[in-house]
Design a protein around this motif. Structure first.
Motif, PDB file in Angstrom:
ATOM      1  N   LYS A  42     -45.130  11.074 -24.872  1.00 53.18           N
ATOM      2  CA  LYS A  42     -44.202  11.467 -25.927  1.00 53.18           C
ATOM      3  C   LYS A  42     -42.825  10.822 -25.750  1.00 53.18           C
ATOM      4  CE  LYS A  42     -44.050  15.969 -26.458  1.00 53.18           C
ATOM      5  NZ  LYS A  42     -43.994  16.110 -27.955  1.00 53.18           N
ATOM      6  N   LYS A  43     -42.688   9.935 -24.733  1.00 51.20           N
ATOM      7  CA  LYS A  43     -41.443   9.229 -24.439  1.00 51.20           C
ATOM      8  C   LYS A  43     -40.329  10.181 -23.994  1.00 51.20           C
ATOM      9  CE  LYS A  43     -43.480   5.503 -25.873  1.00 51.20           C
ATOM     10  NZ  LYS A  43     -44.061   4.561 -24.883  1.00 51.20           N
ATOM     11  N   GLN A  44     -40.706  11.288 -23.393  1.00 57.84           N
ATOM     12  CA  GLN A  44     -39.734  12.227 -22.844  1.00 57.84           C
ATOM     13  C   GLN A  44     -39.677  12.014 -21.333  1.00 57.84           C
ATOM     14  OE1 GLN A  44     -41.168  16.033 -24.256  1.00 57.84           O
ATOM     15  NE2 GLN A  44     -40.256  15.756 -26.290  1.00 57.84           N
ATOM     16  N   ASP A  45     -38.954  10.970 -20.945  1.00 59.31           N
ATOM     17  CA  ASP A  45     -39.015  10.488 -19.566  1.00 59.31           C
ATOM     18  C   ASP A  45     -38.451  11.485 -18.558  1.00 59.31           C
ATOM     19  OD1 ASP A  45     -40.169   8.211 -20.542  1.00 59.31           O
ATOM     20  OD2 ASP A  45     -38.304   7.058 -20.588  1.00 59.31           O
ATOM     21  N   LEU A  46     -37.330  12.133 -18.871  1.00 65.28           N
ATOM     22  CA  LEU A  46     -36.743  13.075 -17.921  1.00 65.28           C
ATOM     23  C   LEU A  46     -37.688  14.245 -17.657  1.00 65.28           C
ATOM     24  CD1 LEU A  46     -32.964  13.290 -18.940  1.00 65.28           C
ATOM     25  CD2 LEU A  46     -33.991  12.052 -17.031  1.00 65.28           C
ATOM     26  N   ARG A  47     -38.291  14.758 -18.719  1.00 62.45           N
ATOM     27  CA  ARG A  47     -39.239  15.863 -18.537  1.00 62.45           C
ATOM     28  C   ARG A  47     -40.460  15.407 -17.762  1.00 62.45           C
ATOM     29  NH1 ARG A  47     -39.178  19.228 -24.306  1.00 62.45           N
ATOM     30  NH2 ARG A  47     -36.960  19.840 -24.178  1.00 62.45           N
ATOM     31  N   HIS A  55     -29.184  16.483 -21.897  1.00 65.10           N
ATOM     32  CA  HIS A  55     -28.207  17.237 -21.121  1.00 65.10           C
ATOM     33  C   HIS A  55     -28.839  18.501 -20.544  1.00 65.10           C
ATOM     34  CE1 HIS A  55     -24.385  18.916 -19.849  1.00 65.10           C
ATOM     35  NE2 HIS A  55     -24.698  20.043 -20.496  1.00 65.10           N
ATOM     36  N   ILE A  56     -29.644  19.188 -21.345  1.00 70.08           N
ATOM     37  CA  ILE A  56     -30.333  20.389 -20.855  1.00 70.08           C
ATOM     38  C   ILE A  56     -31.306  20.030 -19.739  1.00 70.08           C
ATOM     39  CG2 ILE A  56     -31.921  22.237 -21.494  1.00 70.08           C
ATOM     40  CD1 ILE A  56     -30.692  22.138 -24.319  1.00 70.08           C
ATOM     41  N   ASP A  57     -32.109  18.990 -19.968  1.00 69.90           N
ATOM     42  CA  ASP A  57     -33.076  18.566 -18.948  1.00 69.90           C
ATOM     43  C   ASP A  57     -32.365  18.138 -17.671  1.00 69.90           C
ATOM     44  OD1 ASP A  57     -35.234  19.062 -20.611  1.00 69.90           O
ATOM     45  OD2 ASP A  57     -35.247  17.029 -21.428  1.00 69.90           O
ATOM     46  N   ALA A  58     -31.251  17.419 -17.829  1.00 66.35           N
ATOM     47  CA  ALA A  58     -30.517  16.940 -16.658  1.00 66.35           C
ATOM     48  C   ALA A  58     -29.960  18.113 -15.856  1.00 66.35           C
ATOM     49  CB  ALA A  58     -29.395  16.003 -17.089  1.00 66.35           C
ATOM     50  N   SER A  59     -29.509  19.165 -16.544  1.00 71.65           N
ATOM     51  CA  SER A  59     -28.993  20.351 -15.843  1.00 71.65           C
ATOM     52  C   SER A  59     -30.094  21.030 -15.039  1.00 71.65           C
ATOM     53  CB  SER A  59     -28.394  21.332 -16.858  1.00 71.65           C
ATOM     54  OG  SER A  59     -27.298  20.758 -17.530  1.00 71.65           O
ATOM     55  N   ALA A  88     -30.343   8.931 -22.866  1.00 70.32           N
ATOM     56  CA  ALA A  88     -30.769   8.380 -24.146  1.00 70.32           C
ATOM     57  C   ALA A  88     -29.628   8.434 -25.158  1.00 70.32           C
ATOM     58  CB  ALA A  88     -31.963   9.171 -24.689  1.00 70.32           C
ATOM     59  N   ALA A  89     -29.631   7.498 -26.092  1.00 75.19           N
ATOM     60  CA  ALA A  89     -28.603   7.449 -27.119  1.00 75.19           C
ATOM     61  C   ALA A  89     -28.960   8.384 -28.267  1.00 75.19           C
ATOM     62  CB  ALA A  89     -28.446   6.019 -27.643  1.00 75.19           C
ATOM     63  N   GLY A  90     -27.955   8.759 -29.053  1.00 75.73           N
ATOM     64  CA  GLY A  90     -28.220   9.611 -30.214  1.00 75.73           C
ATOM     65  C   GLY A  90     -27.838  11.043 -29.938  1.00 75.73           C
ATOM     66  N   ALA A  91     -27.296  11.708 -30.944  1.00 72.01           N
ATOM     67  CA  ALA A  91     -26.786  13.063 -30.743  1.00 72.01           C
ATOM     68  C   ALA A  91     -27.876  14.049 -30.327  1.00 72.01           C
ATOM     69  CB  ALA A  91     -26.108  13.547 -32.029  1.00 72.01           C
ATOM     70  N   VAL A  92     -29.033  13.979 -31.008  1.00 69.51           N
ATOM     71  CA  VAL A  92     -30.108  14.931 -30.706  1.00 69.51           C
ATOM     72  C   VAL A  92     -30.644  14.699 -29.304  1.00 69.51           C
ATOM     73  CG1 VAL A  92     -32.391  15.720 -31.373  1.00 69.51           C
ATOM     74  CG2 VAL A  92     -30.701  15.182 -33.139  1.00 69.51           C
ATOM     75  N   ASN A  93     -30.956  13.441 -28.999  1.00 69.14           N
ATOM     76  CA  ASN A  93     -31.500  13.128 -27.684  1.00 69.14           C
ATOM     77  C   ASN A  93     -30.498  13.435 -26.585  1.00 69.14           C
ATOM     78  OD1 ASN A  93     -33.979  12.332 -28.580  1.00 69.14           O
ATOM     79  ND2 ASN A  93     -33.453  10.163 -28.721  1.00 69.14           N
ATOM     80  N   ALA A  94     -29.227  13.165 -26.837  1.00 64.89           N
ATOM     81  CA  ALA A  94     -28.216  13.424 -25.812  1.00 64.89           C
ATOM     82  C   ALA A  94     -28.150  14.906 -25.482  1.00 64.89           C
ATOM     83  CB  ALA A  94     -26.854  12.925 -26.297  1.00 64.89           C
ATOM     84  N   SER A  95     -28.277  15.764 -26.505  1.00 64.42           N
ATOM     85  CA  SER A  95     -28.258  17.209 -26.276  1.00 64.42           C
ATOM     86  C   SER A  95     -29.459  17.657 -25.461  1.00 64.42           C
ATOM     87  CB  SER A  95     -28.229  17.936 -27.618  1.00 64.42           C
ATOM     88  OG  SER A  95     -28.298  19.333 -27.423  1.00 64.42           O
ATOM     89  N   ALA A  96     -30.657  17.159 -25.825  1.00 59.30           N
ATOM     90  CA  ALA A  96     -31.870  17.521 -25.086  1.00 59.30           C
ATOM     91  C   ALA A  96     -31.807  16.996 -23.663  1.00 59.30           C
ATOM     92  CB  ALA A  96     -33.096  16.971 -25.799  1.00 59.30           C
TER      93      ALA A  96
END
Length: 520
Positions: free
Chosen positions: A449-454, A495-499, A485-493
Motif C-alpha cells: 500500500k506504499k505505507q513505508d513507515l507502517r 507525523h503520527i506514525d513517526a511519533s 512524505a510530501a503533501g499535507a495528508v501524508n505529512a499528517s499521517a
C-alpha cells in the motif's frame, strides 16, 4: 538442533527422573520452595527462547499452530479455574508454544512459560486427548515452578550459567568440534547430581496434568493411552526417536496411578481412533517434518494404492489423501495436488471442521500455483468468508484465514483487498500482539500500500515478538531515517506514525538493555 537443545535441557533441568514408590490418590502439593522470582525465570526463558526462534528447525505453520492452540488454550483456562495458574504467573510468563520441524517425538518445558513441541510428536499422537495429556503434563511443570525450584536447589550453578550451558549446546551443534557439547554435558551432569527431588515433581505433574486435561473437557483415557504408547516404545529399546521417553521415563507406579484415576468400569487403554481432522493434521505434521523428495513421492504412491479405501478407516484415508495433496503441493505439482484434494473432498463433506481444513489446504494449493483468480480459489475463499474486499461479516476469522487472506490480497494487488487484509490483521494483533507472522504479513500489506513507515514498524514488531530486540531497533532506525512524505495528508499521517516509532524505539532500547544485563 532442537534435539540437542533438549538433551541439554534434560541434563541441566531434569524435570523427569524415574518415579518410585506408591502414589496416594490425594498426594499434596509440594509447595513453592523456589528462591527464583517469576521475573528472573521469565528473563531466563526469554534468553533461551530467543535462540530457538532463530533455530533453522523453528516453524510457524498457521494451520498446525491453530490446531495446537485449540488444545492449549482450554488447558490454560483449566489451570486458571483450578487455581494452579496464579494471577502473577499468568501475567508474567509467556505461555507460548514453539514448534520445531523435528521428527523426534519430543515436547519440553522451559523457564518462564515457554514450551517446545516437535512435529514428530504431533505425527504420532492418535488423538487430541493424547496431545492434551502431554501438554497438560508440561504445563504443570511450569505452573508448579518445578524448573525454578530445581535451579534454586542447585547451590553450585547460577541460573544464568545453566542458561549459558543450554546456549552453548546450541552453538556447539553448529560446530564440527563436538567437544564443546561434551564439555557442556559434563558441566550439566554436576548440576544433575544436586537435583535429587524431581521424582516427586514428575508424579505431581502427572497428577495435576491429569486434572487439567479432564477439567478442560478432554478424555482421561488419552493420558493412559499415551502412556501405553510410550511404554511400547520403551519395550522396543528406544532408538533415539523418543527423547520425550528418555526425559520422562515410565515406571509401573506412574502407569498404575494414571489407570487408577480412570472412572470405575472404564475400558483399558486401547488403540485410539483418530478423528478426521486429527488424522489430516497428523499427516500435515509428517509432511512438513520430512520434506525430502523421496518422502513426498512416497505420500503420492500411498494415496494411489488401490487398496487404500479397503484397508483403512475413513479418517485414515483422509490423512493419506491430505498428506498426498500436501506432498504434491511441495513438489510444485498443482495438477496432482488438485487431484488428491478432490478425492479428499468426498470424505470430509459431513465434518464441518475437517471441511474447513480442506478449504484451507485447497486455497494453499491455488496460491502456491499462483492461481488466486481461478474459480476454484474464489469459491474456496467465499466458503471461508475471505472474498476479496468484502468484510467477513458473521464469519469468525481464525489465524490461517488471516494469513491466507493476506496472501490473496498481495497476489491480487487490489486496493480494497489490501485494505481489508490490513484491517483484519490489525484487529487480530490487538488481542495477539506477540504473533510475529501476523506482524510480518501486515508489514507486507503496508508495503504493497506504499505505507513505508507502517511497514517498517510492523517489521520491528515482528522481531520484538521473537525477542530479537536488536533487529527491531534496526527496523525502527530505518524508519526514522526515511524522508517524510510530501503533501499535507501524508505529512499528517507520517507525523503520527513517526511519533509511535519514536516511542517504540525508546521502549525497545530499554528492553534490549535489560536483556543484556547479567544479574548480580
Amino acid at each position: 538442533m532442537i534435539t540437542l537443545f533438549f538433551a541439554a535441557i534434560c541434563l541441566t533441568l531434569p524435570i523427569a527422573l524415574n518415579a518410585q514408590g506408591a502414589i496416594a490418590n490425594a498426594l499434596p502439593l509440594l509447595g513453592d520452595s523456589s528462591d527464583m522470582s517469576a521475573s528472573a525465570e521469565r528473563r531466563l526463558g526469554d534468553r533461551i527462547a530467543s535462540e530457538l526462534y532463530r533455530d533453522p528447525d523453528f516453524i510457524d505453520d498457521p494451520v498446525l499452530t491453530d490446531y495446537v492452540q485449540g488444545i492449549w488454550q482450554p488447558l490454560l483456562a483449566s489451570a486458571r479455574a483450578r487455581g494452579d495458574l496464579t494471577p502473577e504467573l499468568d501475567e508474567r510468563f509467556a505461555w507460548r508454544i514453539i514448534l520445531g520441524r523435528d521428527r523426534s517425538v519430543n515436547a519440553f518445558a522451559l523457564p518462564g512459560g515457554y514450551f517446545g513441541l516437535h512435529l514428530g510428536l504431533l505425527a504420532v499422537v492418535s488423538s487430541r486427548d493424547e496431545l492434551a495429556s502431554v501438554l497438560g503434563h508440561e504445563l504443570s511443570h511450569v505452573t508448579q515452578r518445578h524448573i525454578s525450584r530445581l535451579i534454586s536447589k542447585s547451590n553450585q550453578q547460577t541460573p544464568w550459567m545453566i542458561g549459558a550451558m543450554v546456549l552453548g549446546a546450541l552453538a556447539a551443534n553448529k560446530s564440527p568440534d563436538a567437544g564443546n557439547a561434551l564439555i557442556v554435558g559434563g558441566q550439566a551432569l554436576s548440576v544433575q547430581g544436586q537435583l535429587n527431588f524431581s521424582r516427586d515433581m514428575e508424579r505431581e505433574a502427572d497428577r495435576i496434568g491429569f486434572g487439567l486435561m479432564t477439567q478442560a473437557g478432554f478424555e482421561a483415557q488419552g493420558f493412559v493411552s499415551m502412556f501405553d504408547k510410550l511404554q511400547q516404545a520403551a519395550r522396543l529399546n528406544d532408538s533415539g526417536a523418543y527423547p520425550y521417553l528418555r526425559s520422562h521415563p515410565l515406571t509401573t507406579e506412574r502407569i498404575a496411578d494414571m489407570q487408577s484415576r480412570l472412572p470405575l468400569g472404564a475400558p483399558q487403554a486401547a488403540a485410539a481412533s483418530p478423528g478426521m481432522t486429527h488424522a489430516m493434521l497428523t499427516a500435515r505434521a509428517r509432511v512438513l517434518s520430512n520434506p525430502g523428495v523421496d518422502a513426498l513421492r512416497g505420500w503420492l504412491a500411498q494415496a494411489d494404492d488401490a487398496g487404500l479405501a479397503k484397508s483403512r478407516a475413513a479418517a485414515q484415508q483422509a490423512g493419506s489423501l491430505y498428506g498426498a495433496a500436501m506432498a504434491a503441493m511441495q513438489l510444485r505439482d498443482a495438477a496432482q495436488a488438485r487431484k488428491q484434494w478432490a478425492r479428499l473432498q468426498n470424505l470430509v463433506a459431513d465434518d464441518p471442521e475437517a471441511l474447513r481444513q480442506l478449504r484451507w489446504l485447497g486455497l494453499e494449493i491455488e496460491l502456491a500455483a499462483g492461481d488466486r483468480s481461478r474459480p476454484q480459489a474464489q469459491a474456496l475463499a467465499a466458503g471461508l468468508g475471505l472474498e476479496a474486499g468484502k468484510p467477513a461479516m458473521a464469519t469468525v476469522l481464525r489465524r490461517p484465514d488471516l494469513m491466507l487472506q493476506a496472501r490473496m490480497a498481495l497476489q491480487g494487488g487490489q486496493a480494497q483487498a489490501l485494505d481489508q487484509a490490513a484491517q483484519d490483521l490489525q484487529g487480530w494483533l490487538l488481542g495477539q500482539p506477540q504473533d510475529a507472522m501476523a506482524w510480518q504479513w501486515l508489514a507486507s500489506v503496508y508495503a504493497a500500500k506504499k505505507q513505508d513507515l507502517r511497514a517498517l514498524r510492523a517489521e520491528a514488531e515482528a522481531r520484538v515478538a521473537q525477542l530479537d530486540y536488536a533487529g527491531a531497533l534496526d527496523r525502527l532506525k530505518a524508519a526514522q531515517d526515511r524522508p517524510r512524505a510530501a503533501g499535507a495528508v501524508n505529512a499528517s499521517a507520517d507525523h503520527i506514525d513517526a511519533s509511535i516509532i519514536d516511542t517504540r524505539r525508546r521502549q525497545i532500547e530499554a528492553l534490549l538493555k535489560e536483556q543484556a544485563q547479567e544479574p548480580s
